[in-house]
Design a protein around this motif. Structure first.
Motif, short mmCIF file in Angstrom:
data_model
loop_
_atom_site.label_atom_id
_atom_site.label_comp_id
_atom_site.label_asym_id
_atom_site.label_seq_id
_atom_site.Cartn_x
_atom_site.Cartn_y
_atom_site.Cartn_z
N VAL A 1 63.78 17.96 87.27
CA VAL A 1 65.07 18.33 87.87
C VAL A 1 65.58 17.18 88.74
O VAL A 1 64.79 16.41 89.29
CB VAL A 1 64.98 19.62 88.71
N GLY A 2 66.89 17.10 88.86
CA GLY A 2 67.50 16.12 89.75
C GLY A 2 67.50 16.63 91.17
O GLY A 2 67.11 17.77 91.44
N PRO A 3 67.98 15.82 92.11
CA PRO A 3 67.98 16.23 93.52
C PRO A 3 69.00 17.31 93.84
O PRO A 3 68.84 18.04 94.81
CB PRO A 3 68.32 14.93 94.26
N GLY A 4 70.06 17.44 93.05
CA GLY A 4 71.08 18.45 93.31
C GLY A 4 72.46 17.82 93.33
O GLY A 4 72.61 16.61 93.36
N GLY A 5 73.47 18.68 93.35
CA GLY A 5 74.84 18.21 93.39
C GLY A 5 75.33 18.09 94.82
O GLY A 5 74.63 18.42 95.78
N ARG A 6 76.55 17.63 94.96
CA ARG A 6 77.16 17.49 96.29
C ARG A 6 78.43 18.33 96.34
O ARG A 6 79.16 18.43 95.37
CB ARG A 6 77.49 16.04 96.57
N ASP A 7 78.66 18.95 97.50
CA ASP A 7 79.88 19.73 97.68
C ASP A 7 81.01 18.79 98.11
O ASP A 7 80.84 17.57 98.18
CB ASP A 7 79.67 20.87 98.67
N GLU A 8 82.17 19.36 98.42
CA GLU A 8 83.34 18.55 98.77
C GLU A 8 83.14 17.74 100.04
O GLU A 8 83.75 16.69 100.23
CB GLU A 8 84.57 19.45 98.90
N PHE B 1 69.19 29.31 77.95
CA PHE B 1 70.40 28.50 77.98
C PHE B 1 71.21 28.78 76.73
O PHE B 1 70.73 29.40 75.78
CB PHE B 1 70.06 27.01 78.10
N GLY B 2 72.46 28.33 76.72
CA GLY B 2 73.36 28.56 75.60
C GLY B 2 72.92 27.80 74.36
O GLY B 2 72.25 26.77 74.43
N LYS B 3 73.34 28.31 73.21
CA LYS B 3 72.94 27.73 71.92
C LYS B 3 73.36 26.26 71.79
O LYS B 3 72.65 25.45 71.25
CB LYS B 3 73.55 28.55 70.79
N TRP B 4 74.53 25.91 72.28
CA TRP B 4 75.04 24.55 72.13
C TRP B 4 75.03 23.78 73.44
O TRP B 4 75.72 22.79 73.59
CB TRP B 4 76.45 24.59 71.55
N SER B 5 74.24 24.21 74.41
CA SER B 5 74.19 23.56 75.72
C SER B 5 73.36 22.29 75.67
O SER B 5 72.39 22.19 74.93
CB SER B 5 73.56 24.49 76.75
N GLY B 6 73.72 21.34 76.51
CA GLY B 6 72.91 20.16 76.72
C GLY B 6 73.07 19.07 75.68
O GLY B 6 73.74 19.22 74.67
N THR B 7 72.44 17.95 75.97
CA THR B 7 72.41 16.79 75.09
C THR B 7 70.96 16.55 74.69
O THR B 7 70.08 16.47 75.54
CB THR B 7 72.95 15.55 75.85
N GLN C 1 58.94 12.92 73.25
CA GLN C 1 59.23 14.35 73.34
C GLN C 1 60.72 14.58 73.11
O GLN C 1 61.55 13.82 73.62
CB GLN C 1 58.89 14.90 74.72
N ASP C 2 61.06 15.62 72.36
CA ASP C 2 62.45 16.02 72.19
C ASP C 2 62.83 16.90 73.37
O ASP C 2 62.24 17.96 73.57
CB ASP C 2 62.64 16.80 70.88
N LEU C 3 63.80 16.45 74.16
CA LEU C 3 64.22 17.17 75.36
C LEU C 3 65.71 17.44 75.32
O LEU C 3 66.45 16.80 74.58
CB LEU C 3 63.90 16.36 76.62
N LEU C 4 66.14 18.37 76.14
CA LEU C 4 67.55 18.64 76.38
C LEU C 4 67.86 18.26 77.82
O LEU C 4 67.10 18.62 78.72
CB LEU C 4 67.86 20.13 76.20
N ILE C 5 68.96 17.55 78.03
CA ILE C 5 69.43 17.25 79.37
C ILE C 5 70.71 18.06 79.56
O ILE C 5 71.63 17.96 78.76
CB ILE C 5 69.74 15.75 79.55
N MET C 6 70.74 18.90 80.59
CA MET C 6 71.92 19.74 80.82
C MET C 6 72.12 19.95 82.31
O MET C 6 71.21 19.74 83.11
CB MET C 6 71.80 21.07 80.09
N LYS C 7 73.33 20.36 82.66
CA LYS C 7 73.63 20.69 84.05
C LYS C 7 72.98 22.02 84.40
O LYS C 7 72.76 22.86 83.53
CB LYS C 7 75.14 20.78 84.26
N GLU C 8 72.68 22.19 85.67
CA GLU C 8 72.07 23.44 86.12
C GLU C 8 72.97 24.63 85.80
O GLU C 8 72.49 25.71 85.47
CB GLU C 8 71.81 23.37 87.62
N SER C 9 74.27 24.43 85.82
CA SER C 9 75.21 25.53 85.56
C SER C 9 75.16 26.00 84.11
O SER C 9 75.60 27.10 83.80
CB SER C 9 76.63 25.12 85.93
N ASP C 10 74.61 25.19 83.18
CA ASP C 10 74.47 25.59 81.78
C ASP C 10 73.28 26.52 81.55
O ASP C 10 73.15 27.14 80.51
CB ASP C 10 74.34 24.37 80.87
N VAL C 11 72.37 26.58 82.53
CA VAL C 11 71.20 27.46 82.44
C VAL C 11 71.65 28.87 82.83
O VAL C 11 72.26 29.07 83.86
CB VAL C 11 70.07 26.96 83.37
#
Length: 104
Positions: free
Chosen positions: A43-50, A67-73, A80-90
């Motif tokens: 996991v990354g460190p997190g996002g930033r607010d305004e 996660f969604g069927k078409w989520s992530g890259t 290893q085959d991995l998916l990289i996605m935003k936390e909001s896609d989970v």
């Protein structure tokens, strides 16, 4: 692993799907759907607010998530085959429920 996602992104390894249908029919690899369940690897460190304040991620390595069927890259890292996605896609974390038998 030497990979750490940036910001609010997570690295997920898909869990393997079923080899047989409920009726016992063996499903070939070409007909299987990609599983929508996986294990969080990094996991990354997190996002930033305004205001620039860091908002930590609510996931940790080892969590089983949906996660969604078409989520992530899809990427290949360290073989290893991995998916990289935003936390909001989970969509959510799968908690294992332990079943205990009631005393009669």
């Amino acid at each position: 692993m030497t990979f750490r996602p940036l910001h609010d992104r997570v690295a997920i390894r898909r869990l393997e799907g079923e080899d047989r249908s409920k009726g016992g029919i063996i499903i070939p690899d070409t007909a299987k759907e990609k599983p929508q369940e996986g294990e969080v690897i990094a996991v990354g460190p997190g996002g930033r607010d305004e205001a620039g304040k860091l908002i930590p991620i609510g996931l940790k390595p080892g969590d089983i998530v949906l996660f969604g069927k078409w989520s992530g890259t899809e990427v290949k890292i360290d073989g290893q085959d991995l998916l990289i996605m935003k936390e909001s896609d989970v969509m959510g974390i799968v908690d294992e429920v332990k079943v205990t038998a009631k005393a009669a």
